[in-house]
Design a protein around this motif. Structure first.
Motif, PDB file in Angstrom:
ATOM      1  N   ASP A 197      -9.205  46.596 -21.399  1.00  0.00           N
ATOM      2  CA  ASP A 197      -8.242  46.058 -20.438  1.00  0.00           C
ATOM      3  C   ASP A 197      -8.359  44.545 -20.285  1.00  0.00           C
ATOM      4  O   ASP A 197      -7.345  43.855 -20.126  1.00  0.00           O
ATOM      5  CB  ASP A 197      -8.397  46.749 -19.079  1.00  0.00           C
ATOM      6  N   LEU A 198      -9.574  43.995 -20.343  1.00  0.00           N
ATOM      7  CA  LEU A 198      -9.749  42.553 -20.135  1.00  0.00           C
ATOM      8  C   LEU A 198      -9.064  41.740 -21.225  1.00  0.00           C
ATOM      9  O   LEU A 198      -8.312  40.804 -20.930  1.00  0.00           O
ATOM     10  CB  LEU A 198     -11.238  42.200 -20.075  1.00  0.00           C
ATOM     11  N   ILE A 199      -9.325  42.072 -22.483  1.00  0.00           N
ATOM     12  CA  ILE A 199      -8.752  41.266 -23.569  1.00  0.00           C
ATOM     13  C   ILE A 199      -7.247  41.471 -23.702  1.00  0.00           C
ATOM     14  O   ILE A 199      -6.565  40.661 -24.336  1.00  0.00           O
ATOM     15  CB  ILE A 199      -9.448  41.576 -24.912  1.00  0.00           C
ATOM     16  N   LEU A 254     -19.094  43.842 -26.373  1.00  0.00           N
ATOM     17  CA  LEU A 254     -18.075  42.853 -26.030  1.00  0.00           C
ATOM     18  C   LEU A 254     -17.098  43.385 -24.981  1.00  0.00           C
ATOM     19  O   LEU A 254     -16.580  42.628 -24.154  1.00  0.00           O
ATOM     20  CB  LEU A 254     -17.319  42.414 -27.289  1.00  0.00           C
ATOM     21  N   HIS A 255     -16.833  44.700 -25.024  1.00  0.00           N
ATOM     22  CA  HIS A 255     -15.889  45.296 -24.070  1.00  0.00           C
ATOM     23  C   HIS A 255     -16.572  45.764 -22.784  1.00  0.00           C
ATOM     24  O   HIS A 255     -15.897  46.242 -21.874  1.00  0.00           O
ATOM     25  CB  HIS A 255     -15.169  46.486 -24.712  1.00  0.00           C
ATOM     26  N   SER A 256     -17.892  45.663 -22.728  1.00  0.00           N
ATOM     27  CA  SER A 256     -18.625  46.184 -21.569  1.00  0.00           C
ATOM     28  C   SER A 256     -18.455  45.324 -20.322  1.00  0.00           C
ATOM     29  O   SER A 256     -18.892  45.711 -19.243  1.00  0.00           O
ATOM     30  CB  SER A 256     -20.114  46.309 -21.907  1.00  0.00           C
ATOM     31  N   ARG A 257     -17.827  44.154 -20.461  1.00  0.00           N
ATOM     32  CA  ARG A 257     -17.636  43.281 -19.302  1.00  0.00           C
ATOM     33  C   ARG A 257     -16.545  43.781 -18.367  1.00  0.00           C
ATOM     34  O   ARG A 257     -16.355  43.240 -17.278  1.00  0.00           O
ATOM     35  CB  ARG A 257     -17.271  41.871 -19.781  1.00  0.00           C
ATOM     36  N   SER A 258     -15.824  44.795 -18.768  1.00  0.00           N
ATOM     37  CA  SER A 258     -14.715  45.304 -17.966  1.00  0.00           C
ATOM     38  C   SER A 258     -15.210  45.902 -16.648  1.00  0.00           C
ATOM     39  O   SER A 258     -16.133  46.725 -16.632  1.00  0.00           O
ATOM     40  CB  SER A 258     -13.941  46.365 -18.768  1.00  0.00           C
ATOM     41  N   GLU A 259     -14.600  45.487 -15.549  1.00  0.00           N
ATOM     42  CA  GLU A 259     -14.931  46.044 -14.242  1.00  0.00           C
ATOM     43  C   GLU A 259     -14.565  47.518 -14.175  1.00  0.00           C
ATOM     44  O   GLU A 259     -15.264  48.324 -13.551  1.00  0.00           O
ATOM     45  CB  GLU A 259     -14.185  45.255 -13.156  1.00  0.00           C
ATOM     46  N   ARG A 260     -13.491  47.877 -14.815  1.00  0.00           N
ATOM     47  CA  ARG A 260     -13.087  49.279 -14.851  1.00  0.00           C
ATOM     48  C   ARG A 260     -14.126  50.131 -15.585  1.00  0.00           C
ATOM     49  O   ARG A 260     -14.392  51.272 -15.200  1.00  0.00           O
ATOM     50  CB  ARG A 260     -11.716  49.389 -15.535  1.00  0.00           C
ATOM     51  N   MET A 261     -14.720  49.556 -16.629  1.00  0.00           N
ATOM     52  CA  MET A 261     -15.777  50.264 -17.355  1.00  0.00           C
ATOM     53  C   MET A 261     -17.000  50.475 -16.467  1.00  0.00           C
ATOM     54  O   MET A 261     -17.634  51.538 -16.491  1.00  0.00           O
ATOM     55  CB  MET A 261     -16.154  49.429 -18.593  1.00  0.00           C
ATOM     56  N   ARG A 262     -17.339  49.450 -15.675  1.00  0.00           N
ATOM     57  CA  ARG A 262     -18.492  49.580 -14.786  1.00  0.00           C
ATOM     58  C   ARG A 262     -18.259  50.682 -13.757  1.00  0.00           C
ATOM     59  O   ARG A 262     -19.159  51.500 -13.499  1.00  0.00           O
ATOM     60  CB  ARG A 262     -18.733  48.238 -14.068  1.00  0.00           C
TER      61      ARG A 262
END
Length: 887
Positions: free
Chosen positions: A131-133, A862-870
């Motif tokens: 979602d971030l990128i 690289l995609h782990s920065r997503s708040e939704r992922m957290r």
């Protein structure tokens, strides 16, 4: 002291193929010129830095080329790429379903849908959310910079990579100058729509598909753009000063535009008022519905699905299952007995278990549906039951052993008020008509195959009147008749008339001029004009009246699009000529004396009155392709007697289990299951599409992946298992009948062609010409006007709908086909979702290219920065905690 300038030598070899290296060197040159030269020469005239930059880029490209040559690209293009697209489509479909379930739709539906999409992506991918990128330009740029730095680490020599200044230069050029503009272009819905139109540019605009798009559109901006354009065209046409024949043409155009404008305005008014009308319900309440005969329903997969669902609801499924099982028994018994008799004729009298196995199968059918222990049991007259039981137990099995009882069961389904008569008043019947494309208006414009009166100059007559007029012609009279289709037709309609194409009242169709010579003492010569639909109607009538002709006469088939193409019309003319010559052959007319009367009527110089209605021709159109395809597959099997003989014992072993298997298949038909035999998955709806593939199944993976893609596009999981199995079997038969056992070879050849030096050179040239047209850096294209973009959307949807082949509609249903195509189109109308798909393709490409590297883990980080992922991880951990405590 001024250093003397040294000559600069550049090795221009990059890939080893000159056809690729030449345009690639131009790309490098243009990149350095437009991104470095313009500012570097203001600082220094020393070109050694530029040489080092160029050499660094070339070294990276050489490494990239070397790795590409070492990779087997077939699995990527045939499996990974298709799986990525199908999984993206699955996420989109599930997001659509979740949005439909929400009651509160007051907030911005576009943002809400994107949020829902990425929520579904987490549930599907488990460890990744992009979602971030896809939604933040800052995070996207950071992702591309990190990715380019990793690529440079892999491709550059250690010395070059350690030079931070040079590394940052190259990284910025790759990320901001090449990758980001490319992804921006590929994710633009307007660019995709234009590309769709360009790819299907050979297809003529279809009036029916266009009106369907307008009537089904739920986008007010689309409707307003079409309405405003129609109003603009109307204003222009009304300003023209015309006389003579042009007036009629312009009046027809004005009427057509007024109709389109009215439809758009009514659609907009309904959507703004919130009083949207379901077309299916409207047709059910106020429309005049077609009557589909029961015998047609039972032989058509799409129609049978709805009747099967209805019979399950009313408790009459045993009758339908019995009828279907008997049909399967009859086909199997005929094939087995034919093989057995052919072996006996060849003098092979060894013991064969075929009759014994067929007898077991017949007893199995009787026990399963008609005996006292059957559950549910088919209720028939006692005398029929006793008679059948006697035959089954004491006589040799024949394909016709169940015919009498099957006919009785058919009559029960046909006449019992709880079955077929009730089905015709049920909502499932309306949905069936929608899938068969029988709820729309009968007119079909823009097609050579459409209905309407043929071009002629005499009053309309019926076939009965013609037979009366020709009653004096008998088989004994030496009447000779010859006919052929002339090369051209001169019709006073429009410029296309010289090629046999006429445009009348907005309808475009082809006419065939038939020169007829009749000798009955006196020779008569005349010309008559017929359309393809006239030939089709005539063919249906005579094959219905003379059943033996069906196997002799083959009418050229219909074509879904491009049926106004001159080459196609010329080919069809030749085929129809061959059809006429066979029809008029003396041997055929002598064998069927009554046929001559029908042929004379068809060739008379008068209007041809179609004996079959629009509904009958529709039924013939959608039933016959299924029968013909199955007949072709059957003929293909019969043409290999050695294979049949070798597999005789294996086939015979399966006959004994035939009735049990058929019964179980049909009884399980109402459970939802994947279209292919799946690998056990905890939740198949919340995983990637390829996770359902079982690697141990002995079948080619590309075909199975393509079928799974069809499953996602057309949402076939909503169909019952029996129908899905029939669809899968038919698709596999059609593919194998077309390609045989060479389908894998053809896929490999196609992949090799896509990655050949010629194709790669073309890709590089297209990239060069797109970014540097005529050698000049392309400026950012101005965003097109909103109304133009909306009309492009309508045009792209129309193009997609009009190229759908009728054969696909016959297999899975017209409404399902239409919804599937529009779902794929709608998926491409969201920029953020297109970005996600572009990055998924890029990740799959890099994981394949650098298979020895841990790119998959890198992308997860690289995609782990997503708040939704957290938040997803926290929820997942909270769900697992109670389970661990219980342990």
């Amino acid at each position: 002291m001024k250093r003397e300038a040294r000559p600069i030598k550049i090795d221009r070899r990059v890939t080893g193929a000159n056809m690729i290296d030449e345009p690639l060197q131009q790309v490098i040159q243009y990149s350095l010129r437009d991104y470095i030269h313009y500012w570097y020469y203001t600082l220094s005239e020393d070109e050694s830095f530029l040489l080092e930059i160029r050499q660094t880029v070339q070294n990276a490209l050489v490494q990239f080329s070397t790795r590409s040559k070492e990779v087997d690209w077939q699995p990527y293009f045939t499996t990974r790429l298709v799986d990525d697209f199908a999984t993206h489509l699955r996420v989109f479909r599930k997001a659509q379903q979740r949005m439909a379930e929400k009651e509160d739709q007051k907030k911005d539906s576009s943002e809400d849908f994107v949020d829902t999409f990425f929520e579904v992506e987490i549930e599907m991918e488990k460890m990744v959310c992009r979602d971030l990128i896809c939604t933040s330009s800052k995070d996207e740029e950071g992702f591309l910079k990190d990715l380019c730095e990793v690529l440079l680490y892999l491709l550059l020599p250690p010395g070059d990579f350690q030079n931070k200044i040079m590394r940052y230069f190259v990284r910025e050029i790759l990320s901001r100058g090449i990758l980001l503009p490319l992804i921006n272009q590929l994710s633009d819905p307007d660019y995709i729509n234009q590309y769709i139109i360009w790819m299907i540019h050979d297809s003529n605009c279809n009036y029916e598909a266009f009106m369907n798009v307008i009537k089904l559109s739920d986008n007010i901006a689309e409707l307003e753009a079409v309405r405003d354009k129609a109003a603009e065209e109307l204003q222009f046409l009304r300003s023209l000063d015309t006389v003579g024949d042009d007036i009629n043409t312009i009046k027809n155009q004005i009427n057509s535009l007024l109709f389109v404008k009215k439809v758009c305005e009514m659609r907009i008014q309904r959507m703004q008022s919130g009083k949207e009308i379901d077309t299916v319900k409207l047709a059910a309440n106020f429309g005049k519905l077609c009557t589909v005969p029961l015998d047609k329903i039972l032989v058509h997969n799409v129609a049978l699905q709805f009747f099967m669902d209805f019979m399950q609801q009313t408790g009459g499924q045993a009758h339908l299952f019995f009828w279907l099982t008997v049909e399967g028994y009859r086909v199997t018994a005929q094939q087995q007995l034919e093989v057995l008799h052919s072996r006996q004729r060849d003098g092979k009298h060894q013991i064969n278990p075929t009759k014994g196995l067929l007898k077991q199968a017949a007893v199995g059918v009787f026990d399963q549906y008609l005996s006292e222990k059957a559950s549910p049991r088919v209720q028939i007259d006692d005398y029929l039951l006793a008679k059948l039981e006697e035959v089954v137990k004491n006589e040799d099995p024949t394909p016709e052993i169940f015919d009498e009882v099957q006919k009785k069961v058919y009559d029960i389904m046909l006449r019992d008020e709880h079955f077929y008569p009730a089905f015709r008043h049920n909502a499932l019947y309306i949905r069936m008509l929608a899938e068969l494309d029988m709820l729309k208006e009968p007119s079909f414009k823009g097609s050579d195959d459409g209905d309407g009166e043929s071009f002629n100059g005499s009053p309309t007559g019926s076939i009965n009147l013609s037979l009366d007029d020709l009653s004096n012609v008998t088989a004994e009279e030496p009447v000779q008749i010859h006919a052929f289709i002339s090369d051209t037709v001169h019709v006073d309609c429009d410029p296309y008339a010289v090629a046999g194409v006429c445009n009348e009242h907005g309808k475009t169709y082809a006419l065939y001029a038939i020169t007829v010579k009749k000798r009955d003492g006196i020779q008569e010569i005349w010309k008559t004009y017929r359309r393809y639909s006239d030939f089709h109607d005539f063919h249906m009538r005579i094959t219905e009246q003379f059943e033996n002709l069906a196997g002799l006469l083959k009418l050229p088939g219909k074509k879904t699009f491009n049926n106004m193409d001159r080459e196609f019309l010329e080919k069809r003319k030749n085929d129809l000529n061959a059809y006429l010559q066979l029809l008029l052959s003396p041997e055929l007319l002598k064998a069927c004396p009554a046929l001559a009367l029908c042929v004379f009527d068809f060739l008379e110089n008068k209007a041809y009155n179609k004996g079959k209605g629009d509904f009958a021709r529709k039924m013939d159109t959608f039933v016959n392709p299924l029968r013909n395809s199955m007949r072709n597959v059957s003929n293909a099997v019969k043409s290999i007697p050695d294979s049949l003989a070798e597999g005789m014992n294996k086939m015979s072993d399966n006959v004994g289990k035939m009735s049990e298997r058929l019964g179980q298949d049909i009884k399980q038909s109402f459970s939802k299951a994947p279209i292919l035999v799946p690998k056990p998955v905890s939740d198949p709806e919340h995983c990637r599409v390829s996770a359902q593939l079982d690697d141990n199944v002995d079948d080619n993976i590309p075909l199975r992946v393509m079928l799974l893609l069809m499953d996602e596009v057309f949402d076939l999981k909503e169909r019952n298992q029996w129908l899905r199995r029939q669809i899968t079997s038919l698709l596999q038969q059609l593919i194998r009948a077309t390609y045989g056992d060479t389908i894998n070879r053809k896929i490999v050849d196609h992949v090799e062609s896509m990655t050949s030096p010629d194709q790669v050179a073309d890709y590089v040239k297209h990239f060069r010409d797109s970014f540097w047209p005529n050698g000049i850096l392309a400026e950012t294209a101005p965003r097109r006007d909103r109304s133009i973009r909306m009309r492009t959307r309508v045009s792209a949807k129309t193009k997609l709908l009009e190229i759908m082949p009728d054969e696909l509609k016959h297999i899975i249903g017209a409404e399902t086909t239409r919804k599937g195509i529009l779902r794929v189109f709608e998926m491409f109308q969201h920029t953020q979702l297109n970005r996600r798909l572009a990055y998924v393709f890029l990740e799959g490409f890099l994981e394949t290219l650098f298979s020895q590297c841990k790119f998959h883990e890198l992308f997860n980080k690289l995609h782990s920065r997503s708040e939704r992922m957290r938040r997803y991880r926290e929820r997942h951990q909270s769900y697992q905690a109670p389970a661990l405590q219980k342990r």
